[in-house]
Design an enzyme around this catalytic site. Structure first.
Site, PDB file in Angstrom:
ATOM      1  N   GLY A  60       0.806  -1.217   0.000  1.00 24.80           N
ATOM      2  CA  GLY A  60       0.000   0.000   0.000  1.00 24.80           C
ATOM      3  C   GLY A  60       0.842   1.272   0.000  1.00 24.80           C
ATOM      4  N   HIS A 114      11.377   0.964  -0.017  1.00 29.56           N
ATOM      5  CA  HIS A 114      11.084  -0.358   0.559  1.00 29.56           C
ATOM      6  C   HIS A 114      12.189  -0.789   1.519  1.00 29.56           C
ATOM      7  CE1 HIS A 114       7.772  -0.782  -2.151  1.00 29.56           C
ATOM      8  NE2 HIS A 114       8.494  -0.938  -3.229  1.00 29.56           N
ATOM      9  N   ARG A 137       0.903  -4.779   5.557  1.00 33.15           N
ATOM     10  CA  ARG A 137      -0.317  -5.414   5.049  1.00 33.15           C
ATOM     11  C   ARG A 137      -0.249  -6.912   5.325  1.00 33.15           C
ATOM     12  NH1 ARG A 137      -2.066  -5.496  -1.381  1.00 33.15           N
ATOM     13  NH2 ARG A 137      -4.276  -5.938  -1.049  1.00 33.15           N
ATOM     14  N   TYR A 201      -2.486  -1.443   6.163  1.00 29.23           N
ATOM     15  CA  TYR A 201      -3.311  -1.353   4.957  1.00 29.23           C
ATOM     16  C   TYR A 201      -4.771  -1.600   5.314  1.00 29.23           C
ATOM     17  CZ  TYR A 201      -5.008  -2.723   0.277  1.00 29.23           C
ATOM     18  OH  TYR A 201      -5.716  -2.830  -0.906  1.00 29.23           O
ATOM     19  N   ASP A 238     -11.049   3.115  -6.495  1.00 23.56           N
ATOM     20  CA  ASP A 238     -11.613   3.488  -7.803  1.00 23.56           C
ATOM     21  C   ASP A 238     -11.127   4.858  -8.259  1.00 23.56           C
ATOM     22  OD1 ASP A 238     -12.901   1.123  -7.994  1.00 23.56           O
ATOM     23  OD2 ASP A 238     -14.833   1.868  -7.248  1.00 23.56           O
ATOM     24  N   MET A 240      -8.342   6.360  -7.489  1.00 23.22           N
ATOM     25  CA  MET A 240      -6.938   6.305  -7.915  1.00 23.22           C
ATOM     26  C   MET A 240      -6.781   5.534  -9.224  1.00 23.22           C
ATOM     27  SD  MET A 240      -4.619   6.133  -4.437  1.00 23.22           S
ATOM     28  CE  MET A 240      -3.216   5.447  -5.292  1.00 23.22           C
ATOM     29  N   LYS A 262      -6.564  -5.218  -7.330  1.00 20.63           N
ATOM     30  CA  LYS A 262      -7.886  -5.456  -6.719  1.00 20.63           C
ATOM     31  C   LYS A 262      -8.124  -4.555  -5.518  1.00 20.63           C
ATOM     32  CE  LYS A 262      -9.254  -9.475  -8.603  1.00 20.63           C
ATOM     33  NZ  LYS A 262      -9.526 -10.732  -8.915  1.00 20.63           N
ATOM     34  N   GLY A 263      -7.074  -4.273  -4.758  1.00 21.73           N
ATOM     35  CA  GLY A 263      -7.186  -3.388  -3.609  1.00 21.73           C
ATOM     36  C   GLY A 263      -8.116  -3.883  -2.531  1.00 21.73           C
TER      37      GLY A 263
HETATM   38  P1  A3P Z   1      -3.464  -5.498  -4.984  1.00 23.69           P
HETATM   39  O1  A3P Z   1      -2.469  -6.093  -5.932  1.00 23.69           O
HETATM   40  O2  A3P Z   1      -3.912  -6.483  -3.939  1.00 23.69           O
HETATM   41  O3  A3P Z   1      -4.613  -4.862  -5.671  1.00 23.69           O
HETATM   42  P2  A3P Z   1       2.394  -1.001  -3.275  1.00 23.69           P
HETATM   43  O4  A3P Z   1       2.017   0.310  -3.796  1.00 23.69           O
HETATM   44  O5  A3P Z   1       3.019  -0.952  -1.907  1.00 23.69           O
HETATM   45  O6  A3P Z   1       3.223  -1.807  -4.226  1.00 23.69           O
HETATM   46  O7  A3P Z   1       1.034  -1.816  -3.050  1.00 23.69           O
HETATM   47  C1  A3P Z   1       0.213  -2.156  -4.139  1.00 23.69           C
HETATM   48  C2  A3P Z   1      -1.103  -2.693  -3.615  1.00 23.69           C
HETATM   49  O8  A3P Z   1      -1.840  -1.610  -3.003  1.00 23.69           O
HETATM   50  C3  A3P Z   1      -1.984  -3.256  -4.732  1.00 23.69           C
HETATM   51  O9  A3P Z   1      -2.726  -4.348  -4.149  1.00 23.69           O
HETATM   52  C4  A3P Z   1      -2.865  -2.052  -5.026  1.00 23.69           C
HETATM   53  O10 A3P Z   1      -4.069  -2.338  -5.696  1.00 23.69           O
HETATM   54  C5  A3P Z   1      -3.127  -1.545  -3.617  1.00 23.69           C
HETATM   55  N1  A3P Z   1      -3.647  -0.169  -3.624  1.00 23.69           N
HETATM   56  C6  A3P Z   1      -3.125   0.907  -4.244  1.00 23.69           C
HETATM   57  N2  A3P Z   1      -3.937   1.975  -4.103  1.00 23.69           N
HETATM   58  C7  A3P Z   1      -4.999   1.550  -3.371  1.00 23.69           C
HETATM   59  C8  A3P Z   1      -6.188   2.187  -2.888  1.00 23.69           C
HETATM   60  N3  A3P Z   1      -6.456   3.470  -3.160  1.00 23.69           N
HETATM   61  N4  A3P Z   1      -7.060   1.453  -2.159  1.00 23.69           N
HETATM   62  C9  A3P Z   1      -6.797   0.148  -1.889  1.00 23.69           C
HETATM   63  N5  A3P Z   1      -5.705  -0.521  -2.324  1.00 23.69           N
HETATM   64  C10 A3P Z   1      -4.808   0.179  -3.054  1.00 23.69           C
END
Ligand code: A3P
Length: 299
Positions: A60, A114, A137, A201, A238, A240, A262-263
């Site tokens: 996240g 990271h 997360r 997260y 949605d 973003m 998927k988020g």
């Molecule tokens: P998923 O692959 O489960 O959808 P990072 O940015 O640390 O690499 O994390 C990416 C993850 O955060 C992805 O998870 C992404 O969809 C999710 N993410 C990014 N923006 C988000 C939002 N506004 N709400 C929920 N999840 C989000």
């Protein structure tokens, strides 16, 4: 130099990009190999208004970047890519980077990384005591998200194997940025430091406004309740997804990436066999026992 040593080209049977060990951190070689990231990070001077947004990959961090950038910019929705607004610290010495130079950037510098706690730059005086906002997360969702990312986001990672094999690498800590448990526990131990804010997260997903308030309190920012709501609405999954400047562009074929996939909390079960769930519970979650750190797994 030894710290930029190429340590991995294939992981057993499958390709998993190339990795280098930089100051004890397993990184994608394109970020660090022969480009002096080790020296860069060792010599990086922090400032007291620097903010590092930190997390294990797929936890996240991009979401938090957008939220924090909007907090600093009165809820503006920018057309500039997130990677230029909140720079990716770990890519600072990336040979083909299009990012501006972090070291000369105007303050306050917002940076995403990271890096585990032991490796991140730290201030040594009152003038260099930067802040860190960490997001963790649940590992079941992290590994599924990471697998999908690595599978699709070549050339950086270029994984070409099945999920089970990737999950095994995750358990062993041989995916990029190393062991998830060591990463989260390393930061969790510092959760009460006055310059560390530890977020989850799942809490952001359940109640983003309350997490925005926590972030603002930690940063000493006064914003109105209207602004809290506005930023929360502008940073839903949605919202973003509909704003391509809010996520990263790097794909195999140049099409829009699945960066926001998927988020969700949960939704990982389709990928796991009962045996793998048991292994994860023992060898990943089990390592958190006694630490007080717990996650909503969404099941
Ligand atoms: P998923 O692959 O489960 O959808 P990072 O940015 O640390 O690499 O994390 C990416 C993850 O955060 C992805 O998870 C992404 O969809 C999710 N993410 C990014 N923006 C988000 C939002 N506004 N709400 C929920 N999840 C989000």
């Amino acid at each position: 130099m030894a710290s930029d040593e190429l340590i991995q080209e294939r992981d057993g049977e499958y390709r998993h990009g190339k990795a280098v060990m930089v100051r004890g951190v397993r990184m994608p070689h394109v970020y660090a190999y022969l480009t002096g990231f080790a020296e860069f990070i060792e010599n990086f001077t922090t400032k007291n208004d620097d903010v590092f947004i930190v997390g294990f990959p797929r936890s996240g961090t991009t979401w938090l970047q957008e939220v924090i950038w909007q907090i600093f910019n009165d809820g503006e929705i920018s057309r500039h890519p997130i990677g230029h607004r909140v720079q990716f610290f770990d890519e600072a010495k990336f040979p083909h980077t299009t990012q501006p130079d972090i070291t000369t950037r105007a303050s306050p510098r917002l940076m995403k990384t990271h890096q585990p706690f032991h490796a991140i730059p730290k201030g040594t005086s009152e003038n260099s005591r930067c802040k860190y906002i960490y997001v963790a997360r649940n590992p079941f969702n992290v590994v599924v998200s990471y697998y999908n990312f690595d599978l699709k986001m070549a050339p950086v990672t270029d994984y070409d194997g099945p999920f089970e094999y990737f999950a095994d690498m995750f358990i062993k800590g041989t995916t990029y940025w190393g062991s998830w448990t060591e990463h989260v526990l390393g930061w969790w131990k510092h959760k009460d430091d006055d310059n560390v804010l530890f977020l989850k997260y799942e809490d952001m997903k359940k109640d983003l406004p309350s997490q925005i308030r926590l972030i603002c309190k930690f940063l000493g920012k006064n914003i109105t309740e209207d602004m809290v709501d506005r930023i929360a609405q502008q940073c839903t999954f949605d919202a973003m997804k509909n704003n391509s400047s809010a996520y990263w562009m790097m794909t195999r074929d140049g099409e829009l990436p699945n960066f926001l996939r998927k988020g969700q909390i949960g939704g990982w079960k389709d990928y796991f066999t009962p045996e793998l769930i048991q292994r994860f519970e023992k060898e990943v979650l089990g390592k958190l026992d006694g630490s007080g750190l717990q996650f909503d797994l969404g099941r």
